[in-house]
Design an enzyme around this catalytic site. Structure first.
Site, mmCIF file in Angstrom:
data_model
loop_
_atom_site.group_PDB
_atom_site.id
_atom_site.type_symbol
_atom_site.label_atom_id
_atom_site.label_comp_id
_atom_site.label_asym_id
_atom_site.label_seq_id
_atom_site.Cartn_x
_atom_site.Cartn_y
_atom_site.Cartn_z
ATOM 1 N N ASP A 76 0.837 -1.209 0.000
ATOM 2 C CA ASP A 76 0.000 0.000 0.000
ATOM 3 C C ASP A 76 0.868 1.253 0.000
ATOM 4 O O ASP A 76 2.093 1.188 0.107
ATOM 5 C CB ASP A 76 -0.907 0.009 1.237
ATOM 6 C CG ASP A 76 -0.112 0.082 2.534
ATOM 7 O OD1 ASP A 76 0.920 -0.621 2.652
ATOM 8 O OD2 ASP A 76 -0.479 0.872 3.421
ATOM 9 N N ASP A 104 8.263 4.485 -2.000
ATOM 10 C CA ASP A 104 7.891 3.874 -0.717
ATOM 11 C C ASP A 104 6.542 3.195 -0.940
ATOM 12 O O ASP A 104 5.529 3.858 -0.911
ATOM 13 C CB ASP A 104 7.824 4.941 0.372
ATOM 14 C CG ASP A 104 7.279 4.421 1.704
ATOM 15 O OD1 ASP A 104 7.101 3.205 1.836
ATOM 16 O OD2 ASP A 104 7.008 5.254 2.589
ATOM 17 N N GLU A 137 0.165 -1.099 5.552
ATOM 18 C CA GLU A 137 1.301 -0.761 6.427
ATOM 19 C C GLU A 137 1.237 0.690 6.857
ATOM 20 O O GLU A 137 1.526 1.045 7.997
ATOM 21 C CB GLU A 137 2.620 -1.040 5.680
ATOM 22 C CG GLU A 137 3.855 -0.993 6.560
ATOM 23 C CD GLU A 137 4.526 0.371 6.663
ATOM 24 O OE1 GLU A 137 5.450 0.518 7.454
ATOM 25 O OE2 GLU A 137 4.099 1.320 5.958
ATOM 26 N N ASP A 161 12.224 -1.296 3.239
ATOM 27 C CA ASP A 161 11.252 -0.217 3.433
ATOM 28 C C ASP A 161 11.850 0.883 4.303
ATOM 29 O O ASP A 161 11.360 1.145 5.396
ATOM 30 C CB ASP A 161 9.980 -0.792 4.094
ATOM 31 C CG ASP A 161 8.904 0.274 4.258
ATOM 32 O OD1 ASP A 161 8.939 1.277 3.523
ATOM 33 O OD2 ASP A 161 8.037 0.094 5.126
HETATM 34 ZN ZN ZN Z 1 7.029 2.303 3.671
#
Ligand code: ZN
Length: 353
Positions: A76, A104, A137, A161
């Site tokens: 997401d 991201d 997330e 991440d």
């Molecule tokens: Zn992230």
């Protein structure tokens, strides 16, 4: 040197709309790509539990040698994740300015897919490989929290991440609580009989002005920026009032101590001044710290060295899926993938990274 296959995959996935709770389109593509790589692909029921349109993807491939490694990224994005038009200039990828870029965490997804592709093409014996692509997330690690971690055999995990240059490894992150209080006083006419009222607004102010907050110690912080009262007129003693905030610490014991203090302080002030109180105390995630002696950090350092990257090991300031899995005994670090200014329209990705 540009890896054209990886670059095209990055563009394809950035252009695939996704936002927390609506990850279905990107899930379909990622599941197909993992199947093509010979992985067994499953989807859990996290989406149903969260009211989203799909679940987490968990995929694995049995190894030819001992060991098991978990690789994780999230599917997401924060809001404004639709209709992204990625634009390259001088080796840097940006959006057209109307949206985020979604590096991201698309860059993390691509790092894992391309890493798997290259590892498999070499044909050397590999350990069992487990891939977890999570949903939701960005809205509180919700997908990771719903994941049944007993399926995961790996004891170590790499979470692609984190912002910053490749070679940056996040070995610690704080834990966090949401904290807040709702106060119920007693309304009364402000001019005729204020002494019959219980002023919730004043009690809230007393409570907050005597509450320890801000920088509590080198590892711990607390902050209460949201204050409100139920009064919209001047001529009444305020009946309801509430405030909300958070506390974080790199050390769980200090966080627990602060939460206990917060609870005790608020109950004491409310009782002393005669208000009813309802506390909000919600644990969001626990902190983690991976020491130099731990296998996952040694592995990450070795991998960076093998491709000539300088390592920068440091703590991060926010929560990530790694918080959830570290708390469940899977020793995990964050790996930076070359993005900066994530969650803003100025987000960019250094393509060399
Ligand atoms: Zn992230």
């Amino acid at each position: 040197m540009k890896n054209e296959r990886m670059y095209q995959e990055l563009l394809e996935l950035i252009r695939t709309d996704s936002v927390s709770g609506q990850e279905k389109a990107i899930v379909g593509k990622l599941a197909a790509k993992l199947r093509d790589l010979g992985f067994t692909v499953t989807m859990d029921n996290a989406g149903k539990a969260l009211g989203g349109d799909c679940g987490n993807i968990f995929a694995w491939r049995e190894g030819e040698r001992e060991g098991s490694l978990l690789l994780c990224s999230h599917m997401d994005r924060v809001g404004e994740g639709f209709g992204i038009v990625p634009t390259e200039r001088d080796g840097v990828l940006r959006s057209n300015g109307a949206t985020i870029l979604a590096a991201d965490d698309v860059s993390g997804l691509c790092a894992i897919l391309e890493g798997l592709r290259q590892s498999l093409s070499i044909g050397q014996p590999l350990p069992r490989l487990e891939v977890l692509f999570t949903i939701s997330e960005e809205v509180g690690l919700l997908g990771a929290k719903q994941m049944d971690a007993s399926q995961i055999q790996s004891k170590i995990g790499l979470f692609f991440d984190s912002s910053g240059p490749t070679g940056r490894i996040i070995n610690a992150a704080p834990g966090m609580y949401f904290l807040g209080a709702e106060l119920i006083g007693l309304s009364a006419h402000a001019g005729n009989e204020p002494e019959k009222g219980v002023d919730a607004a004043k009690i809230m102010c007393d409570m907050l002005s005597t509450l320890r907050q801000g920088r509590l110690d080198e590892l711990t912080t607390a902050n209460f920026p949201m204050l409100s009262t139920g009064s919209h007129t001047r001529n009444v003693v305020c009946d309801p009032a509430s405030f909300k905030g958070e506390a974080r610490s790199q050390e769980f014991r200090r966080l627990e101590e602060y939460v206990a203090y917060f609870k005790d302080h608020c109950l004491r002030v409310a009782a002393a001044e005669g208000a009813k109180i309802c506390l909000e105390i919600e644990e969001l995630f626990r902190p983690f710290h991976i020491g130099e002696e731990q296998e996952v950090l040694r592995l990450a350092r070795r991998a960076c060295g093998a491709v000539g990257l300088a390592c920068l090991v440091e703590s991060g300031g926010g929560g990530m899926d790694a918080n959830i899995f570290n708390a469940q005994g899977i020793s995990s670090v964050g790996i930076a993938t070359g993005y900066y200014k994530n969650h803003t329209k100025e987000e960019y990705l250094v393509l060399e990274d």
